[in-house]
Design a protein around this motif. Structure first.
Motif, mmCIF file in Angstrom:
data_model
loop_
_atom_site.group_PDB
_atom_site.id
_atom_site.type_symbol
_atom_site.label_atom_id
_atom_site.label_comp_id
_atom_site.label_asym_id
_atom_site.label_seq_id
_atom_site.Cartn_x
_atom_site.Cartn_y
_atom_site.Cartn_z
ATOM 1 N N ALA A 103 4.414 -4.964 -32.887
ATOM 2 C CA ALA A 103 5.093 -4.835 -31.596
ATOM 3 C C ALA A 103 6.196 -3.773 -31.639
ATOM 4 C CB ALA A 103 5.689 -6.180 -31.192
ATOM 5 N N ASN A 104 6.193 -2.978 -32.726
ATOM 6 C CA ASN A 104 7.227 -1.942 -32.899
ATOM 7 C C ASN A 104 8.635 -2.531 -32.865
ATOM 8 O OD1 ASN A 104 5.381 0.276 -33.061
ATOM 9 N ND2 ASN A 104 5.140 0.185 -30.834
ATOM 10 N N ASN A 105 8.744 -3.780 -33.311
ATOM 11 C CA ASN A 105 10.030 -4.479 -33.388
ATOM 12 C C ASN A 105 10.747 -4.572 -32.037
ATOM 13 O OD1 ASN A 105 10.287 -5.121 -36.303
ATOM 14 N ND2 ASN A 105 10.148 -2.891 -36.509
ATOM 15 N N VAL A 106 9.976 -4.553 -30.965
ATOM 16 C CA VAL A 106 10.549 -4.661 -29.617
ATOM 17 C C VAL A 106 10.312 -6.083 -29.111
ATOM 18 C CG1 VAL A 106 10.520 -3.812 -27.252
ATOM 19 C CG2 VAL A 106 10.158 -2.223 -29.154
ATOM 20 N N LYS A 107 11.395 -6.810 -28.922
ATOM 21 C CA LYS A 107 11.271 -8.182 -28.444
ATOM 22 C C LYS A 107 10.941 -8.205 -26.956
ATOM 23 C CE LYS A 107 14.245 -10.867 -31.536
ATOM 24 N NZ LYS A 107 15.350 -11.853 -31.571
ATOM 25 N N PRO A 108 10.153 -9.178 -26.520
ATOM 26 C CA PRO A 108 9.894 -9.329 -25.074
ATOM 27 C C PRO A 108 11.170 -9.717 -24.342
ATOM 28 C CG PRO A 108 9.010 -11.200 -26.285
ATOM 29 C CD PRO A 108 9.449 -10.205 -27.311
ATOM 30 N N THR A 109 11.298 -9.263 -23.132
ATOM 31 C CA THR A 109 12.502 -9.567 -22.345
ATOM 32 C C THR A 109 12.385 -10.873 -21.577
ATOM 33 O OG1 THR A 109 11.635 -8.255 -20.503
ATOM 34 C CG2 THR A 109 13.047 -7.113 -22.091
ATOM 35 N N GLN A 110 11.165 -11.378 -21.446
ATOM 36 C CA GLN A 110 10.924 -12.618 -20.718
ATOM 37 C C GLN A 110 10.218 -13.614 -21.638
ATOM 38 O OE1 GLN A 110 12.030 -13.227 -17.616
ATOM 39 N NE2 GLN A 110 12.889 -11.159 -17.495
ATOM 40 N N PRO A 111 10.294 -14.914 -21.329
ATOM 41 C CA PRO A 111 9.543 -15.897 -22.115
ATOM 42 C C PRO A 111 8.053 -15.565 -22.120
ATOM 43 C CG PRO A 111 11.108 -17.001 -20.669
ATOM 44 C CD PRO A 111 11.118 -15.561 -20.275
ATOM 45 N N LEU A 112 7.415 -15.836 -23.243
ATOM 46 C CA LEU A 112 5.975 -15.621 -23.361
ATOM 47 C C LEU A 112 5.251 -16.863 -22.837
ATOM 48 C CD1 LEU A 112 5.834 -14.060 -26.949
ATOM 49 C CD2 LEU A 112 5.900 -12.875 -24.738
ATOM 50 N N GLU A 113 4.238 -16.653 -22.015
ATOM 51 C CA GLU A 113 3.517 -17.772 -21.406
ATOM 52 C C GLU A 113 2.081 -17.802 -21.907
ATOM 53 O OE1 GLU A 113 2.611 -18.607 -16.868
ATOM 54 O OE2 GLU A 113 4.691 -19.126 -17.351
ATOM 55 N N PHE A 114 1.592 -18.999 -22.127
ATOM 56 C CA PHE A 114 0.196 -19.152 -22.543
ATOM 57 C C PHE A 114 -0.339 -20.472 -22.010
ATOM 58 C CE2 PHE A 114 2.508 -21.452 -25.782
ATOM 59 C CZ PHE A 114 1.682 -22.501 -26.136
ATOM 60 N N GLN A 115 -1.664 -20.599 -22.019
ATOM 61 C CA GLN A 115 -2.312 -21.844 -21.610
ATOM 62 C C GLN A 115 -2.755 -22.600 -22.846
ATOM 63 O OE1 GLN A 115 -5.232 -20.287 -18.642
ATOM 64 N NE2 GLN A 115 -4.315 -21.798 -17.293
ATOM 65 N N ARG A 116 -2.313 -23.823 -22.921
ATOM 66 C CA ARG A 116 -2.662 -24.650 -24.078
ATOM 67 C C ARG A 116 -4.072 -25.205 -23.938
ATOM 68 N NH1 ARG A 116 -0.029 -30.572 -25.698
ATOM 69 N NH2 ARG A 116 -1.796 -31.190 -27.017
ATOM 70 N N SER A 117 -4.908 -24.952 -24.939
ATOM 71 C CA SER A 117 -6.251 -25.528 -24.966
ATOM 72 C C SER A 117 -6.402 -26.539 -26.100
ATOM 73 C CB SER A 117 -7.301 -24.422 -25.113
ATOM 74 O OG SER A 117 -7.090 -23.673 -26.306
ATOM 75 N N ALA A 118 -5.479 -26.538 -27.043
ATOM 76 C CA ALA A 118 -5.551 -27.459 -28.170
ATOM 77 C C ALA A 118 -5.445 -28.909 -27.697
ATOM 78 C CB ALA A 118 -4.424 -27.160 -29.156
ATOM 79 N N LEU A 119 -6.441 -29.712 -28.070
ATOM 80 C CA LEU A 119 -6.514 -31.135 -27.699
ATOM 81 C C LEU A 119 -6.581 -31.339 -26.192
ATOM 82 C CD1 LEU A 119 -3.912 -32.644 -30.223
ATOM 83 C CD2 LEU A 119 -6.362 -32.278 -30.545
ATOM 84 N N ARG A 120 -7.035 -30.337 -25.460
ATOM 85 C CA ARG A 120 -7.200 -30.428 -24.017
ATOM 86 C C ARG A 120 -8.633 -30.033 -23.669
ATOM 87 N NH1 ARG A 120 -3.698 -33.039 -24.802
ATOM 88 N NH2 ARG A 120 -1.551 -33.062 -24.008
ATOM 89 N N ASN A 121 -9.311 -30.871 -22.872
ATOM 90 C CA ASN A 121 -10.721 -30.650 -22.558
ATOM 91 C C ASN A 121 -10.963 -29.865 -21.276
ATOM 92 O OD1 ASN A 121 -11.555 -32.130 -24.840
ATOM 93 N ND2 ASN A 121 -11.336 -34.062 -23.735
ATOM 94 N N GLY A 122 -9.924 -29.598 -20.498
ATOM 95 C CA GLY A 122 -10.119 -28.892 -19.244
ATOM 96 C C GLY A 122 -10.502 -29.859 -18.132
#
Length: 235
Positions: A103-122
């Motif tokens: 990432a060229n040592n550049v921190k994101p300015t906003q929280p990182l968002e993701f969708q959890r799929s672990a132990l989740r069936n949809g």
């Protein structure tokens, strides 16, 4: 004799003998767009209204904003903002040094968002946020912080809003938050961490195929923690 032309049947006769007052009422209903409820019953009881149904696995009572996982801000931490998302989303561990370089040592300015799929069936998957920025005092975001990745030093918690945290007493902190301490399996757990109510999660230095199992262990214990607290977030 003259033959008289047949007279057209009366409106009442054409309507099956209904009196003219009833016919007028039906004509008024048709002209105003209203349907006769008896006609609706004859059509199978269907009305003009549309009855939809809700989709999705979460209750309407669930908090709409995503849960937050706090990670250490230190660049030498085993987990930080550079490598945490890939692990918690996909179960893949990359060292924080490698991830920072990518990432060229550049921190994101906003929280990182993701969708959890672990132990989740949809069919839907809850959203999470990862950040290394501790919410300010009194921020409503504290209600969404569900877990903290522990670095191992008490000063990490000096700005946490829980009793004793500023002085290194973390008993109340880990009553409210799920704490997880990741470490290499060949390294001892610090004495301070052994005295905290946190989950210890060892990682192998080379066996990357085991990373997913460690990630699943994290979520299994997190779920049990949040369920016991009757958390109203969509986790």
């Amino acid at each position: 004799a003259d033959v008289q032309a047949p007279q057209p049947p009366s409106a009442a006769a054409a309507a099956g003998g209904k009196p003219s007052s009833q016919l007028k009422q039906q004509q008024q209903q048709r002209s105003s767009g209203k349907s006769d409820p008896r006609a609706a019953a004859a059509a199978g009881g269907k009305s003009g209204g549309h009855h939809g149904h809700h989709k999705g696995g979460s209750s309407v009572s669930k908090h709409k904003d995503p849960p937050i996982i706090l990670v250490p801000s230190g660049i030498t931490s085993l987990f930080n903002i550079f490598n945490a998302k890939e692990f918690f989303e996909e179960g893949k561990f990359v060292t924080s040094t490698e991830a920072a370089a990518a990432a060229n040592n550049v921190k994101p300015t906003q929280p990182l968002e993701f969708q959890r799929s672990a132990l989740r069936n949809g069919p839907r998957f809850p959203k999470y946020q990862i950040t290394d920025k501790v919410p300010r005092a009194g921020s409503p975001d504290w209600k969404r912080v569900v877990a903290v990745v522990v670095q191992g030093k008490p000063w990490q918690f000096k700005d946490f809003p829980y009793k004793g945290a500023a002085k290194g007493d973390l008993m109340e902190t880990f009553t409210h938050l799920f704490g997880a301490y990741f470490h290499y399996a060949d390294e001892p757990v610090p004495d301070a961490v052994n005295g905290w109510k946190v989950m210890k999660l060892p990682l192998r230095r080379t066996a990357r195929h085991l990373d997913n199992t460690v990630m699943l262990d994290f979520y299994q214990k997190l779920d049990a923690f949040l369920q016991a607290r009757k958390c109203d977030l969509d986790f």
